[in-house]
Structures are given as C-alpha cells and as structure tokens.
Design an enzyme around this catalytic site. Structure first.
Site, mmCIF file in Angstrom:
data_model
loop_
_atom_site.group_PDB
_atom_site.id
_atom_site.type_symbol
_atom_site.label_atom_id
_atom_site.label_comp_id
_atom_site.label_asym_id
_atom_site.label_seq_id
_atom_site.Cartn_x
_atom_site.Cartn_y
_atom_site.Cartn_z
ATOM 1 N N SER A 30 0.826 -1.206 0.000
ATOM 2 C CA SER A 30 0.000 0.000 0.000
ATOM 3 C C SER A 30 0.859 1.255 0.000
ATOM 4 O O SER A 30 0.551 2.236 -0.708
ATOM 5 C CB SER A 30 -0.921 -0.012 1.232
ATOM 6 O OG SER A 30 -1.678 1.178 1.311
ATOM 7 N N PHE B 143 2.343 2.022 -3.550
ATOM 8 C CA PHE B 143 1.385 2.576 -4.507
ATOM 9 C C PHE B 143 0.931 3.982 -4.112
ATOM 10 O O PHE B 143 0.649 4.809 -4.992
ATOM 11 C CB PHE B 143 0.192 1.632 -4.659
ATOM 12 C CG PHE B 143 0.459 0.486 -5.578
ATOM 13 C CD1 PHE B 143 0.340 0.644 -6.941
ATOM 14 C CD2 PHE B 143 0.860 -0.738 -5.091
ATOM 15 C CE1 PHE B 143 0.593 -0.395 -7.809
ATOM 16 C CE2 PHE B 143 1.122 -1.794 -5.941
ATOM 17 C CZ PHE B 143 0.994 -1.633 -7.315
ATOM 18 N N HIS B 144 0.847 4.277 -2.817
ATOM 19 C CA HIS B 144 0.548 5.651 -2.409
ATOM 20 C C HIS B 144 1.662 6.594 -2.861
ATOM 21 O O HIS B 144 1.385 7.724 -3.325
ATOM 22 C CB HIS B 144 0.388 5.726 -0.885
ATOM 23 C CG HIS B 144 -0.986 5.389 -0.408
ATOM 24 N ND1 HIS B 144 -1.426 4.093 -0.268
ATOM 25 C CD2 HIS B 144 -2.034 6.175 -0.046
ATOM 26 C CE1 HIS B 144 -2.674 4.093 0.179
ATOM 27 N NE2 HIS B 144 -3.079 5.343 0.313
ATOM 28 N N GLU B 145 2.895 6.156 -2.728
ATOM 29 C CA GLU B 145 4.017 6.993 -3.154
ATOM 30 C C GLU B 145 4.018 7.193 -4.667
ATOM 31 O O GLU B 145 4.276 8.300 -5.163
ATOM 32 C CB GLU B 145 5.329 6.352 -2.700
ATOM 33 C CG GLU B 145 6.560 7.166 -3.023
ATOM 34 C CD GLU B 145 6.622 8.490 -2.277
ATOM 35 O OE1 GLU B 145 7.265 9.431 -2.790
ATOM 36 O OE2 GLU B 145 6.025 8.594 -1.185
#
Length: 542
Positions: free
Chosen positions: A464, A467-469
């Site tokens: 997670s 993918f946030h980065e």
C-alpha cells in the site's frame, strides 16, 4: 394489586351492563344479541388498553408528557366507536345509531372505561418500577439513536461555516480561478490521455495468456512469467509517460490511479485463474474434495467476464457476480447531481481556503515550530472537509452509480470506519475493495506459505505504501517518500492504538485517538510537505 383487582371488577361490571334491552320498532321488548358482543368487545378493548398503559412504561411516559391522560385514553376508546359509523347520541344518552338508522350500542357504559383508566394513574400507583440508566450514560449512549443530535451538529456546522465563508469572501474576495477547471496547460496533457486510452492493451494481453494456458499451448511457469511482465508494464508505462511530459499534477494523479487499478485487477485476474486451475488439478488427483471448487463460479476463460470485471467497481476477479434486477434511472440522475454539487464544494474549499493557507505557510520542518503547528491546525479543518467530500463522491456516489449502471449487486464499498476504535479497524473498513484485494491476494497467501500474521500485515502495508508513493510522487516529479513514510508509520500506530484500546477498554478513547491522528497529524502535514517541496522544485527549474 388493588389497582388490578379494581380493573377486573370494572371490566366485569361493564360486560354485564352491556346486555341491556333496546326498544325495537315493534311494541315488544327484544334483546339485541348482535349488539352485545360488539359492545363487550369495545369495552374489553378499552379495558385492555388501560391495562397496556399500566404495564407499559413507555406508554405511561407518553401520556404524562401529553398533559392529559384522560384525553389520550378517551381518544383511544372514541376511535373504536368511530369504526361503527357516525355515532349520534340520543337525548337520554343510552343509545347510538349508525348512518343507516340502526341502533347499535349502549354508550353510557363507556364512562366506566374512563373511570378505570383514571384509576391506573392514581397518586398511589408506583411511578418507578425498575432500574434505568440515563440516555447519555456510557452504558446506553451506543444503544440508541442520536438522530436529533446529528441534526443539531448539521445545523451548527452550517451556521458556523456560513459565517466563515462570508468572512472569507469579505476579507479576500472571490479567489476561485477558471484555471482550476480548465486551462491551456491541460491541452498539453494529451500524451497522458493517449496513455490512459491504451491501458486496455494489458488486460487483452492477460486474456490471451490465459487462453493459451487453457489450451495448453504454454506451461504454467511460462504463464506466470508473462503475467508478471504484463502487470509490471501496466504500471511502468504510465510512470514513463508522466515523467517524460510536463503535465499538470491533477492529470498525472488521475492517470496513476487508473494504472494502479489496472494493476490490481490484473493481479487478481491472473491469481484467481491460477488458483482455479490448481484446484481443478487437485480434484482430478483426488487430493481435495470436489466441493472445494465453487460450482457457481466454474473455471471458464471468457472475454466477456474479463471485460465486465475491468469496468466493475471491484478489484477481486470472479467469473460471475451477484446482479441486481434492473437499473433505476431516476436514482442514477439524482446521484449524478449530488456528484456535481459535492465536486464543486471540493473545488471551492481548495481554492478559497486551502490554497491561501499553504501559500502563506512555511515548510513545517524548516520554519518556526509554533508557526508550523498553527498552520497545520488551521489547515486541518478545510482539509478534513475536502477529504470527507472526496470519500463521499468516490466511494458512495461514483461507485454506486457505476454499480447501478452495471447492475453490480455487492455494494459494500465501505463500512462504518468513522466508528473505528483503532487504526487497524480504520484500514479494514474505509476502503473495502482494496481491503478485500489485500486479504485475498496478499495476506492469506502469505499465511498459507508459513508467514506469520504480523509479517503478512507488514507486507500488505508495504504494498500500500509503494502505490501511495507512486500516485503522489510521480505526478509531482519528485520522490521525497513522504507518502511512503506516512503509510508505513501506520504500523506502529496500529500497535499503539491496539494497546490503548486493550488498556482502557473504552471505545471512545480509541476513536478519539484515531480522529486526532487522522485529522491533525496525518493529512495536513503531508499536504504542507508536498506543497513546499513542489514549490521548491518549480523554483529551481525556473
């Protein structure tokens, strides 16, 4: 009790007196057997209502608050009379006639019912019968509705924020620019648009691989390798396009979100088909019972099922989904109108409040500490409003609109995450499509391969965080890892909030800690960090 005995005697008297003779058209006196049971039923009904009022505490309170218990009980008995027709009392008050002129009942005895009702509320009757808690006590506060308090909060929020909006407009004027929605720079984002339109190539390639495996043209390891290449390319291709183009940040964020969704769907598609093939082979070898393979979802590589899956509001692939019987067109139109309204509200808050706050702020890690705290606190409220509007627009409005148009049945896109007592509960409830994907394709596969639960959770947070980065750093053209650190920081927060919840055994404590971290220490700080780093990068390039 004396009161109940008195009621019983009154009921017996009333039943006896209703068998009086009523003069007929002729000269003789005849009993009216049809009227006797009706009158008896009416009296017994009223008497039973009296007993119900005596036994039911809630009914007693409602009568007390109305100011007149006689009027309520009298209305109850009078409603029974009105069912027989338009009753008109005669001069002596002993008979009643209906619309057709037929004499139907003796109404004089109804006074005994009112007398019995009055006896139920004598000063000697007990008013306190059992132990009760106050409605706002800790034992009952979560066991009853608080709709009135919620309405009060809505009214207060509207009043307070209306004043703030008027004050802001008087002080700064209208700050919203047309460039927030449309700008000439957006015309230069056509490479991103073309990249988004070509993303369906990767699902098509995955379908071809599955067809080749099904027809046994390629082996299982080769298929796994090809799926790995396809899923990796589906993410790296948009990253390359965004980094090569000087596009707007918003356009890059939208493209990366689409790319991440495609990646998650492709992983689920490949993993699910692989597992179905493994189960089929195990059944053929009689290693597992045939019931292990769900008969409702047979293993069938269908292009139609893949197409539906790629546009459906879910990240977990299965050949068939629960479907609704039809499409509510009026409901869809109403949801679209709400989506437009709340999107406008988000734009207004961003342009009128958030942009001036961040432009007049210093870098939170380089400036004055007290000034940075003041900026973070001032930014927390409008940032929270934008985040809540974003959640409502995407998870409730858009996903439900998409589900309605596709007749997708399972619409549990979120749970009551606002009641989360720990950070762990929040991550399990606020985004159900991603949570189901994580549990299905990362957490339990790790558990089945001998990895501990703690390490499996850490791996899920790591995926997670990556993918946030990607969704933030790539459109901003800088990799400061603030989003990655923010997500990975959730791991110790999970341990801390779980410990505090177990220590205090109070859901309010954990919920308050969650909201404090969520509103103040989380998103406002990330917004300020990324804004200043983005402005610094633009200043250096210029």
């Amino acid at each position: 009790m004396a009161i109940s005995d008195m009621l019983e005697s009154t009921s017996t008297t009333a039943a006896t007196t209703t068998t009086t003779t009523i003069p007929h058209t002729g000269s003789d006196l005849r009993k009216r057997p049809a009227a006797t049971p009706a009158a008896t039923r009416e009296v017994s009904d009223c008497t039973s209502k009296t007993k119900d009022f005596e036994s039911d505490d809630s009914a007693r309170e409602s009568v007390t608050y109305s100011g007149s218990e006689d009027s309520l009980l009298g209305k109850s008995c009078e409603d029974d009379r009105n069912h027989t027709g338009a009753a008109i009392e005669s001069e002596n008050g002993t008979t009643a006639v209906n619309d057709g002129g037929e004499k139907i009942a003796n109404v004089q005895d109804r006074g005994t019912d009112f007398t019995a009702a009055k006896l139920s509320y004598r000063p000697s009757a007990p008013a306190h019968r059992r132990i009760k808690e106050s409605p706002l006590s800790s034992d009952l506060i979560f066991k009853q509705s608080h709709a009135g308090l919620f309405n009060l909060c809505i009214v207060v929020l509207v009043a307070v924020n209306s004043r703030l909006i008027i004050e802001n407009l008087m002080k700064y004027g209208w700050l919203i620019r047309t460039g927030f929605w449309f700008s000439s720079r957006s015309l230069r984002d056509w490479p991103l648009l073309m990249c988004c339109l070509t993303l369906p190539i990767f699902p098509l390639a995955a379908f071809i691989v599955e067809k080749l495996v099904q027809q046994k043209y390629i082996s299982e390891p080769v298929a796994v390798l090809q799926h790995l290449i396809i899923t990796t390319a589906s993410v790296l291709y948009p990253v390359f396009v965004i980094l090569r183009c000087d596009s707007a940040v918003l356009s890059g964020v939208v493209l990366m979100l689409f790319a991440c969704i495609v990646w998650l769907k492709l992983v689920s598609y490949a993993h699910t088909n692989y597992d179905m093939r493994a189960l089929t082979k195990s059944i053929e070898k009689e290693d597992v019972p045939p019931s292990s393979l769900n008969p409702d979802y047979p293993h069938n590589v269908s292009f139609k099922s893949l197409t539906y899956f790629m546009v459906a509001p879910t990240l977990c692939y299965q050949p068939c989904y629960p479907r609704t019987p039809g499409i509510r067109k009026g409901w869809v139109v109403r949801q679209f109108l709400k989506l437009i309204i709340f999107t406008g509200v988000m734009g207004f808050i961003i342009e009128q409040y958030i942009n001036p706050i961040v432009k007049n702020s210093q870098h939170p890690l380089k400036g004055n500490l007290l000034y940075a705290i003041e900026r973070v606190l001032k930014l927390s409220v409008p940032n929270l409003y934008v985040w809540l509007c974003m959640f409502y627009c995407f998870f409730h409005l858009w996903l439900n609109i998409l589900a309605e148009l596709l007749r997708f049945g399972d619409r549990e896109f979120y749970k009551d995450w606002w009641n989360a007592k720990t950070v762990e509960e929040y991550w399990r409830m606020w985004n159900m499509p991603v949570h189901k994907w994580m549990v299905r394709h990362i957490y339990f596969p790790c558990i089945r391969n001998g990895i501990s639960k703690g390490v499996a959770s850490l791996i899920a947070f790591l995926v997670s965080a990556i993918f946030h980065e990607l969704c933030i750093a790539v459109p901003c053209h800088m990799f400061k890892l603030w989003a990655f650190i923010g997500i990975m920081f959730q791991v110790p927060l999970v341990l801390i909030t779980n410990y505090l919840q177990n220590k205090f055994r109070n859901s309010m404590v954990g919920n308050m800690i969650f909201w404090f971290i969520f509103c103040i220490l989380g998103q406002p700080m990330c917004v300020l960090l990324y804004y200043h780093d983005l402005m610094n990068r633009k200043g250096q390039t210029e």
